[in-house]
Motif scaffolding. Structure first.
Motif, PDB file in Angstrom:
ATOM      1  N   TYR A   1       0.836  -1.189   0.000  1.00  0.00           N
ATOM      2  CA  TYR A   1       0.000   0.000   0.000  1.00  0.00           C
ATOM      3  C   TYR A   1       0.876   1.246   0.000  1.00  0.00           C
ATOM      4  N   LEU A   2       0.348   2.351  -0.520  1.00  0.00           N
ATOM      5  CA  LEU A   2       1.075   3.613  -0.435  1.00  0.00           C
ATOM      6  C   LEU A   2       1.177   4.014   1.028  1.00  0.00           C
ATOM      7  N   THR A   3       2.332   4.514   1.427  1.00  0.00           N
ATOM      8  CA  THR A   3       2.497   4.967   2.801  1.00  0.00           C
ATOM      9  C   THR A   3       1.822   6.327   2.971  1.00  0.00           C
ATOM     10  N   GLU A   4       1.583   6.717   4.211  1.00  0.00           N
ATOM     11  CA  GLU A   4       0.957   8.013   4.464  1.00  0.00           C
ATOM     12  C   GLU A   4       1.836   9.148   3.937  1.00  0.00           C
ATOM     13  N   ALA A   5       3.152   9.005   4.060  1.00  0.00           N
ATOM     14  CA  ALA A   5       4.061  10.038   3.551  1.00  0.00           C
ATOM     15  C   ALA A   5       3.945  10.164   2.037  1.00  0.00           C
ATOM     16  N   GLU A   6       3.848   9.037   1.341  1.00  0.00           N
ATOM     17  CA  GLU A   6       3.695   9.074  -0.118  1.00  0.00           C
ATOM     18  C   GLU A   6       2.374   9.731  -0.510  1.00  0.00           C
ATOM     19  N   ILE A   7       1.324   9.378   0.197  1.00  0.00           N
ATOM     20  CA  ILE A   7       0.006   9.953  -0.089  1.00  0.00           C
ATOM     21  C   ILE A   7       0.029  11.461   0.118  1.00  0.00           C
TER      22      ILE A   7
ATOM     23  N   PHE B   1      -2.624   2.176  -7.786  1.00  0.00           N
ATOM     24  CA  PHE B   1      -1.942   3.433  -8.098  1.00  0.00           C
ATOM     25  C   PHE B   1      -1.233   3.330  -9.443  1.00  0.00           C
ATOM     26  N   ASP B   2      -0.514   2.221  -9.662  1.00  0.00           N
ATOM     27  CA  ASP B   2       0.200   2.025 -10.924  1.00  0.00           C
ATOM     28  C   ASP B   2      -0.775   1.935 -12.098  1.00  0.00           C
ATOM     29  N   ALA B   3      -1.894   1.247 -11.900  1.00  0.00           N
ATOM     30  CA  ALA B   3      -2.872   1.099 -12.984  1.00  0.00           C
ATOM     31  C   ALA B   3      -3.488   2.444 -13.365  1.00  0.00           C
ATOM     32  N   VAL B   4      -3.856   3.238 -12.375  1.00  0.00           N
ATOM     33  CA  VAL B   4      -4.505   4.525 -12.649  1.00  0.00           C
ATOM     34  C   VAL B   4      -3.519   5.518 -13.246  1.00  0.00           C
ATOM     35  N   THR B   5      -2.292   5.477 -12.800  1.00  0.00           N
ATOM     36  CA  THR B   5      -1.303   6.448 -13.270  1.00  0.00           C
ATOM     37  C   THR B   5      -0.571   5.987 -14.524  1.00  0.00           C
TER      38      THR B   5
END
Length: 94
Positions: A7-13, A52-56
């Motif tokens: 999952y994306l980390t909070e910092a990445e988000i 995230f990878d699919a959408v971006t």
């Protein structure tokens, strides 16, 4: 090589949605951008890396998979997201 969490980390988000700070606004931004969002108990979004990878457009998360060792243009990607967000906001106001 360190494997990133699923999952994306909070910092990445927070880096992706800056300058947004409120969890509800962050969740709304991701949903409006086409991501599948689950809300964590603290109100922050939970987004899988695969979504995230699919959408971006499938931007690779490691430089190892990039041709000729080139890193993804993260700054350019974030700038394009900002432009799209501004366009959506101006369309909603009209």
């Amino acid at each position: 090589m360190k494997i990133p969490p699923p999952y994306l980390t909070e910092a990445e988000i927070r880096e992706i949605v800056a300058p947004l700070r409120q969890p509800a606004a962050i969740v709304r931004w991701f949903r409006n951008s086409g991501f599948d969002v689950t809300v964590r108990p603290n109100g922050m979004p939970l987004i899988t890396r695969s979504n995230f990878d699919a959408v971006t457009g499938g931007i690779a998360t490691t430089t190892r998979t990039q041709p000729h060792g080139e890193a993804p243009d993260v700054a350019g990607y974030l700038k394009s997201l900002s432009k799209r967000t501004q366009q959506k906001l101006s369309q909603q106001k009209a």
